[in-house]
Design a protein around this motif. Structure first.
Motif, mmCIF file in Angstrom:
data_model
loop_
_atom_site.group_PDB
_atom_site.id
_atom_site.type_symbol
_atom_site.label_atom_id
_atom_site.label_comp_id
_atom_site.label_asym_id
_atom_site.label_seq_id
_atom_site.Cartn_x
_atom_site.Cartn_y
_atom_site.Cartn_z
ATOM 1 N N GLY A 6 0.839 -1.199 0.000
ATOM 2 C CA GLY A 6 0.000 0.000 0.000
ATOM 3 C C GLY A 6 0.875 1.249 0.000
ATOM 4 N N VAL A 7 0.708 2.080 -1.035
ATOM 5 C CA VAL A 7 1.565 3.272 -1.192
ATOM 6 C C VAL A 7 0.708 4.538 -1.092
ATOM 7 N N ALA A 8 1.259 5.563 -0.423
ATOM 8 C CA ALA A 8 0.628 6.887 -0.422
ATOM 9 C C ALA A 8 1.610 7.871 -1.044
ATOM 10 N N VAL A 9 1.102 8.820 -1.818
ATOM 11 C CA VAL A 9 1.965 9.875 -2.361
ATOM 12 C C VAL A 9 1.562 11.188 -1.697
ATOM 13 N N ASN A 18 3.612 12.419 -11.662
ATOM 14 C CA ASN A 18 4.332 11.335 -12.370
ATOM 15 C C ASN A 18 4.526 10.124 -11.462
ATOM 16 N N LEU A 19 4.811 10.401 -10.206
ATOM 17 C CA LEU A 19 4.985 9.300 -9.243
ATOM 18 C C LEU A 19 3.655 8.593 -9.026
ATOM 19 N N VAL A 20 2.587 9.378 -8.920
ATOM 20 C CA VAL A 20 1.249 8.805 -8.732
ATOM 21 C C VAL A 20 0.935 7.871 -9.910
ATOM 22 N N ARG A 21 1.180 8.356 -11.125
ATOM 23 C CA ARG A 21 0.911 7.550 -12.336
ATOM 24 C C ARG A 21 1.666 6.229 -12.274
ATOM 25 N N ASN A 22 2.920 6.275 -11.852
ATOM 26 C CA ASN A 22 3.717 5.050 -11.805
ATOM 27 C C ASN A 22 3.238 4.087 -10.735
ATOM 28 N N PHE A 23 3.025 4.601 -9.525
ATOM 29 C CA PHE A 23 2.614 3.687 -8.447
ATOM 30 C C PHE A 23 1.213 3.129 -8.689
ATOM 31 N N ALA A 24 0.394 3.885 -9.439
ATOM 32 C CA ALA A 24 -0.960 3.390 -9.719
ATOM 33 C C ALA A 24 -0.928 2.203 -10.681
ATOM 34 N N SER A 25 0.161 2.054 -11.433
ATOM 35 C CA SER A 25 0.171 1.011 -12.461
ATOM 36 C C SER A 25 1.284 -0.019 -12.252
ATOM 37 N N LEU A 26 1.942 0.048 -11.114
ATOM 38 C CA LEU A 26 3.093 -0.835 -10.884
ATOM 39 C C LEU A 26 2.631 -2.167 -10.283
ATOM 40 N N GLY A 28 2.625 -5.163 -7.930
ATOM 41 C CA GLY A 28 3.201 -5.288 -6.587
ATOM 42 C C GLY A 28 2.921 -4.085 -5.704
ATOM 43 N N ALA A 29 2.330 -3.028 -6.301
ATOM 44 C CA ALA A 29 1.986 -1.837 -5.509
ATOM 45 C C ALA A 29 0.495 -1.542 -5.654
ATOM 46 N N ARG A 30 -0.051 -0.903 -4.626
ATOM 47 C CA ARG A 30 -1.450 -0.466 -4.698
ATOM 48 C C ARG A 30 -1.495 0.979 -4.230
ATOM 49 N N LEU A 31 -1.977 1.876 -5.065
ATOM 50 C CA LEU A 31 -2.045 3.286 -4.675
ATOM 51 C C LEU A 31 -3.182 3.431 -3.670
ATOM 52 N N ALA A 32 -2.805 3.507 -2.370
ATOM 53 C CA ALA A 32 -3.822 3.491 -1.310
ATOM 54 C C ALA A 32 -4.322 4.894 -0.987
ATOM 55 N N GLU A 299 10.516 -3.023 -4.481
ATOM 56 C CA GLU A 299 11.361 -4.206 -4.244
ATOM 57 C C GLU A 299 12.077 -4.099 -2.884
ATOM 58 N N CYS A 300 12.607 -2.913 -2.596
ATOM 59 C CA CYS A 300 13.334 -2.707 -1.331
ATOM 60 C C CYS A 300 12.389 -2.857 -0.144
#
Ligand SMILES: NC(=O)c1ccc[n+]([C@@H]2O[C@H](COP(=O)([O-])OP(=O)(O)OC[C@H]3O[C@@H](n4cnc5c(N)ncnc54)[C@H](O)[C@@H]3O)[C@@H](O)[C@H]2O)c1
Length: 345
Positions: A6-9, A18-26, A28-32, A299-300
């Motif tokens: 779960g990721v927050a920006v 740009n970061l939001v766009r990436n985390f929304a489509s990555l 292994g990640a979920r834009l929470a 990954e980290c």
């Protein structure tokens, strides 16, 4: 497959988007969650990502149980305060460059992340660039011979910032690459610049760095320039390389150029010969560096790995930025690199 992270920006402005766009489509990640202090910015990004909760304050992110990792892409003046709240709440944190605007603040974040066993990553984007990775590989293999000097140009006619000058806004990119390639910290820093457009905020800065063994680096940053350049020139004893990020595909050029010393010197004229050989353009992957950077963060977090651009690397860059700022304020006097409290201890 394990649960997505779960990721927050926090900070969804020009770059945060740009970061939001990436985390929304990555994978292994979920834009929470999305967080921005500006209601209009927040409404705009929340409208584009209805699956993520829109939060007006970082404390709400800190308290969100479904947020494991947070990205700080707010204005640089707020990086320290925001990252501290998030680390204290037990989140893994990715902070955009520069990590902070003060050395003590960067030291504090590094200590805090260590004490809480949290990931602290800094957005030194260029270290994820396939061209820079190629360059680093060449340096490590000794392809360039001894590394003599590096200069970089990061200039354009662009976004004129109000709370940070051209050093703090642009030079983190150049400095992170230079410290990475030379694998050393400078002995001292000299910076000269001028504020032409608004009082007190330098638009144009020239920075000189002196490293051990006589190695040199020079960084030219400006948002008041007719050219758009994003370029590094690296000169070694055997080869010279240019990394030009404005080139669409041929980003790295390797020049088989140099000055050779003859084995047995008979006369001065015979001692040195100039070598001007082939130019090689290697095939470099065109993967988006930002996507690689975001993937690396996930990954980290998942594997509890130390990031390539960890807090310590962010701190090293902030130390050089602070020395450059001090030199700028002293009219270009050389400023030695102060050792951090951690290094002295
Ligand atoms: N890696 C790169 O290539 C790159 C490129 C551009 C910018 N950046 C970095 O990204 C960061 C943001 O730059 P930008 O150009 O998007 O700036 P910006 O001004 O467009 O956006 C910053 C956003 O942060 C929000 N914000 C500020 N304080 C906040 C707080 N306390 N809580 C929540 N939100 C807050 C603002 O409302 C704004 O929406 C800066 O640190 C900048 O250096 C990195």
């Amino acid at each position: 497959m394990s649960e997505p992270i779960g990721v927050a920006v926090v900070g969804t402005g020009d770059w945060g988007a740009n970061l939001v766009r990436n985390f929304a489509s990555l994978p292994g990640a979920r834009l929470a969650a999305l967080c921005d202090a500006d209601p209009q910015r927040l409404a705009k990004s929340a409208g584009q990502h209805p699956g993520a909760r829109a939060l007006a304050h970082v404390d709400q992110v800190a308290g969100a149980a479904d947020v494991q990792a947070a990205v700080v892409a707010a204005s640089a003046v707020n990086h320290h305060a925001l990252a501290r709240v998030l680390l204290e709440a037990g989140k893994d944190v990715f902070v955009e460059k520069p990590l902070t605007l003060r050395v003590e603040h960067a030291e504090e974040l590094v200590r805090l992340a260590q004490a809480r066993d949290r990931i602290l990553m800094v957005g030194h984007l260029l270290l994820y660039h396939p061209g820079v990775r190629y360059l680093k590989g060449m340096v490590e293999r000794g392809d360039l011979g001894d590394l003599y000097y590096i200069y970089s140009q990061r200039v354009n006619l662009g976004k004129v910032r109000r709370d940070e000058n051209a050093i703090w806004s642009f030079a983190p990119h150049d400095l992170s690459v230079i410290l990475h390639l030379l694998d050393a910290e400078p002995l001292d820093v000299v910076a000269r610049g001028s504020a032409f457009v608004q009082g007190g905020v330098e638009d144009v800065v020239f920075v000189d760095l002196r490293f051990p063994d006589g190695k040199l680096a020079h960084v030219h940053v400006s948002w008041l320039d007719p050219h758009k350049l994003r370029k590094f020139t690296v000169v070694g004893s055997r080869k010279m390389v240019v990394f030009d990020d404005m080139e669409a595909s041929e980003k790295v050029r390797i020049y088989d150029k140099g000055v050779d010393r003859a084995g047995e010197v008979v006369s001065y004229g015979d001692a040195l010969t100039v070598r001007s050989g082939d130019i090689l353009i290697p095939r470099i992957s065109l993967q988006e560096p930002l996507r690689l950077e975001c993937q690396h963060f996930i990954e980290c977090v998942r594997e509890r790995k130390r990031p390539l651009t960890d807090g310590a690397g962010g701190l090293r860059v902030v130390k050089v930025l602070a020395a450059a700022q001090a030199s700028l304020e002293r009219g270009g006097a050389p400023v030695p690199l102060a050792r951090t409290k951690q290094e002295v201890a």
